[in-house]
Design a protein around this motif. Sequence first.
Motif, PDB file in Angstrom:
ATOM      1  N   VAL A  70      -0.266   9.699   6.262  1.00 44.66           N
ATOM      2  CA  VAL A  70       0.097  10.015   7.639  1.00 44.66           C
ATOM      3  C   VAL A  70       0.391  11.508   7.705  1.00 44.66           C
ATOM      4  O   VAL A  70       1.287  12.007   7.021  1.00 44.66           O
ATOM      5  CB  VAL A  70       1.316   9.201   8.102  1.00 44.66           C
ATOM      6  N   ALA A  71      -0.377  12.239   8.522  1.00 48.28           N
ATOM      7  CA  ALA A  71      -0.254  13.695   8.565  1.00 48.28           C
ATOM      8  C   ALA A  71      -0.318  14.194   9.996  1.00 48.28           C
ATOM      9  O   ALA A  71      -0.974  13.601  10.856  1.00 48.28           O
ATOM     10  CB  ALA A  71      -1.369  14.343   7.740  1.00 48.28           C
ATOM     11  N   THR A  72       0.378  15.290  10.240  1.00 46.44           N
ATOM     12  CA  THR A  72       0.269  15.974  11.522  1.00 46.44           C
ATOM     13  C   THR A  72      -0.910  16.949  11.446  1.00 46.44           C
ATOM     14  O   THR A  72      -1.355  17.316  10.356  1.00 46.44           O
ATOM     15  CB  THR A  72       1.563  16.729  11.839  1.00 46.44           C
ATOM     16  N   PRO A  73      -1.458  17.387  12.579  1.00 45.62           N
ATOM     17  CA  PRO A  73      -2.618  18.293  12.551  1.00 45.62           C
ATOM     18  C   PRO A  73      -2.337  19.563  11.764  1.00 45.62           C
ATOM     19  O   PRO A  73      -1.305  20.199  11.906  1.00 45.62           O
ATOM     20  CB  PRO A  73      -2.843  18.598  14.039  1.00 45.62           C
ATOM     21  N   GLY A  74      -3.270  19.916  10.900  1.00 46.77           N
ATOM     22  CA  GLY A  74      -3.128  21.082  10.053  1.00 46.77           C
ATOM     23  C   GLY A  74      -2.495  20.806   8.717  1.00 46.77           C
ATOM     24  O   GLY A  74      -2.536  21.655   7.829  1.00 46.77           O
ATOM     25  N   PRO A  84       7.495  17.432   3.367  1.00 44.62           N
ATOM     26  CA  PRO A  84       6.729  18.459   2.650  1.00 44.62           C
ATOM     27  C   PRO A  84       5.228  18.255   2.845  1.00 44.62           C
ATOM     28  O   PRO A  84       4.735  17.121   2.879  1.00 44.62           O
ATOM     29  CB  PRO A  84       7.138  18.251   1.187  1.00 44.62           C
ATOM     30  N   ILE A  85       4.504  19.357   2.984  1.00 43.29           N
ATOM     31  CA  ILE A  85       3.048  19.282   3.146  1.00 43.29           C
ATOM     32  C   ILE A  85       2.417  19.000   1.796  1.00 43.29           C
ATOM     33  O   ILE A  85       2.708  19.666   0.799  1.00 43.29           O
ATOM     34  CB  ILE A  85       2.501  20.580   3.741  1.00 43.29           C
ATOM     35  N   VAL A  86       1.567  18.002   1.760  1.00 43.70           N
ATOM     36  CA  VAL A  86       0.877  17.590   0.539  1.00 43.70           C
ATOM     37  C   VAL A  86      -0.479  18.283   0.498  1.00 43.70           C
ATOM     38  O   VAL A  86      -1.231  18.246   1.480  1.00 43.70           O
ATOM     39  CB  VAL A  86       0.706  16.060   0.496  1.00 43.70           C
ATOM     40  N   ASP A  87      -0.802  18.917  -0.626  1.00 44.63           N
ATOM     41  CA  ASP A  87      -2.070  19.644  -0.721  1.00 44.63           C
ATOM     42  C   ASP A  87      -3.250  18.721  -0.969  1.00 44.63           C
ATOM     43  O   ASP A  87      -4.329  18.917  -0.407  1.00 44.63           O
ATOM     44  CB  ASP A  87      -2.002  20.691  -1.830  1.00 44.63           C
ATOM     45  N   ASP A  88      -3.075  17.735  -1.828  1.00 48.44           N
ATOM     46  CA  ASP A  88      -4.182  16.826  -2.127  1.00 48.44           C
ATOM     47  C   ASP A  88      -3.627  15.468  -2.522  1.00 48.44           C
ATOM     48  O   ASP A  88      -2.465  15.331  -2.922  1.00 48.44           O
ATOM     49  CB  ASP A  88      -5.077  17.381  -3.242  1.00 48.44           C
ATOM     50  N   THR A 130       0.844  -1.200   0.000  1.00 45.53           N
ATOM     51  CA  THR A 130       0.000   0.000   0.000  1.00 45.53           C
ATOM     52  C   THR A 130       0.876   1.245   0.000  1.00 45.53           C
ATOM     53  O   THR A 130       1.848   1.335   0.752  1.00 45.53           O
ATOM     54  CB  THR A 130      -0.926   0.026   1.235  1.00 45.53           C
ATOM     55  N   THR A 131       0.542   2.194  -0.853  1.00 38.80           N
ATOM     56  CA  THR A 131       1.279   3.450  -0.903  1.00 38.80           C
ATOM     57  C   THR A 131       1.098   4.211   0.406  1.00 38.80           C
ATOM     58  O   THR A 131      -0.022   4.375   0.894  1.00 38.80           O
ATOM     59  CB  THR A 131       0.779   4.315  -2.073  1.00 38.80           C
ATOM     60  N   VAL A 132       2.215   4.678   0.971  1.00 41.76           N
ATOM     61  CA  VAL A 132       2.176   5.455   2.217  1.00 41.76           C
ATOM     62  C   VAL A 132       2.735   6.842   1.915  1.00 41.76           C
ATOM     63  O   VAL A 132       3.854   6.981   1.427  1.00 41.76           O
ATOM     64  CB  VAL A 132       2.988   4.780   3.338  1.00 41.76           C
ATOM     65  N   ARG A 133       1.931   7.863   2.214  1.00 43.81           N
ATOM     66  CA  ARG A 133       2.352   9.247   2.023  1.00 43.81           C
ATOM     67  C   ARG A 133       2.433   9.935   3.375  1.00 43.81           C
ATOM     68  O   ARG A 133       1.634   9.667   4.262  1.00 43.81           O
ATOM     69  CB  ARG A 133       1.367  10.000   1.122  1.00 43.81           C
TER      70      ARG A 133
END
Length: 699
Positions: free
Chosen positions: A505-509, A492-496, A482-485
Amino acid sequence: MSSPATARPAGAARPRRPARNRGEWQEAAALPVARIVVDVPLPHLDRPFDYRVPTHLDDVAVPGVRVRVRFAGRMVDGYLLERAGSSGHDGRLAWVDKVVSAEPVLTPEVAGLARAVADRCAGVLADVLRLAVPARHARVESETPRTRATADPEPPDPAGWSAYPRGGALLDALAGGRAAHAVWQPLPGEDWAVRLAEAAAATRTAGRSALLVVPDQRDVDRLRAACAALLGEDAVVALTAELGPAERYRRWLAVRRGSVRVVVGTRSAAFAPLGELGLLAVWDDGDDSHSEPRAPYPRVRDVLVLRAHREGAAVLVAGFARTAEAQLLVQSGWALAVLADRATVRARAPRVTAIGETDTQLVRDPAARAARVPGVAFEAARAALAAGRPVLVQVPRSGYLPFLACASCREAARCRHCAGPLGLPRPGSGGTDAAAGLPACRWCGRIEPGFRCGNCASRRLRAGVVGAGRTAEELGRAFPGTTVRTSGGGAPIVDDVPAGPSLVVATPGAEPVAEGGYGAALLLDGWAMLARPDLRVAEETLRRWFAAAAGVVPHTDGGRVVVVADSGIPTVQALVRWDPAGHAEAELAERADVGFPPAVRMAAVEGPPAAVAEICDAVLDPDRDPPRGVELLGPVEIEPPERPGRGAGRDEIRERALLRVPRDAGRRLAAALHDAQALRTARKAADAVRVRMDPGEIE
């Protein structure tokens, strides 16, 4: 204050040359006195000063221009507020030495707003003006303004607001130029940017301007695109700190000159010099990005409310969650709540599962309360991936292992040399110690090969909170193929993200927008988010959870949200019920019981002990008419500030005292603090004191 004159037209005669000898200068024939606010951020000098206008500057010395004057023996910058016929000063006035630019950059409305913000925040006008007016760029001022072709705005389609019983009335009020005040909670999955763009379009049909403030650049891009789609590319401009100085000033001047009537921006845009304001909107007002980190520390929501009072504009406070401050606006009757009925909310919301909500869940997974990713979370992720949808994993901390703790008692692991927190180096960072995986101090960098807990003497370590990097690695092993982003937390922050099965996997915001919506969201480490020693911890945690969960498809399409926190916690229950208003009401009532903002006005005074005591003594002095009902909490010792490359200043002692008063005495408290600071600066006190009104965090 006089109305501002326009800048000198191209080709017009330049002002007369000054006489060679300053002693030969003559006063202007009409209105020879200029009232000027100088750029000197000292409280005891926080007032306008009178200067004489020489004849050679008479034509260009108009209200709002930048000037240079001599003050206390040196040349300083300032703004000309107004021209007057006489001065109350007994002595001979100094001259206005120079008009830096004929462009009147400070409007009377922004000057009045800046004064009101300074008074509310116990600050200095010069500091607020530094936030409100960008630095000058001479080349940009000399450019020929770009012609903007904007068509007459069309009324927006009201269908998007029809899901909210008061939504249609809100649009009608904006289109009619009425000063509506509203607090809006969008439905789960709502395209909030399009709804705000429709509100701006309705405002433009009334011939009035709109100002929309959002937390960060990603939100600016999204909202600006939505506004441009409705109003046209030239009808809206974005103002953010990310722009270079020239481009930012170019756009700001377009707004000041009236070429653009819709502004989208981050916190500094709250002071954008728009005329005929019809709408002031703030998205996600609880976000920390809306708090200015520089004195006097104003918050966007408070600035916009003050501006609405002064200019008769509508206010829209919007967000998936509701802050206690927004709830106070509703409970006081100043604003109306715009939200959907419960049946519509239940139909649009994903299914939210907490840990321990049923006995069956605990029987199937007895370790659910202790596991970081319990079985119910894996089930939700597998189901969403099987359905071909991405899965969002929210992690409250960045990095690999943000800190280490004792495996026996969970006491934070500390360095024996400087008491700094221990952490593990990220694999691949290089070095023999990194390869060995030995813990190291995050303050002094020393390796700790023989850790022993100072509380229980255990030698075993565990991760206090596993960061986004480590979480991505663990989930990649749990879901092979499975692709993990990763978004945020050093990456880097991913927009979409595109549609299809993947783990994000993202941090808040930093949560990306998923095409077609997420199939599931896993909100990890809920105990860590709720355990932070902060007054607003419950409100902030719920805000982050709602922001992530709002991107999940409805439960009718299989949408699931798993929050890894005990189901009995009221904050968790508010998420399960999708009830931001109910949680805000309970939060406000609890703040009123314990006497914390916004139920009261409070000031935090921080600095060396003697300086803090001096400020508090001045405010409480019975001979100086102290604020009604003022109460002193503390002082207590706090952590000294960080020093670049050296960590915290361990040899310094700093204290914090809290002063609180009833809400109606807040302005008097701010004035008393300003006066106390003025007394210290007038006698050149060496120690700096930080004063914050209604601080966003109290740890």
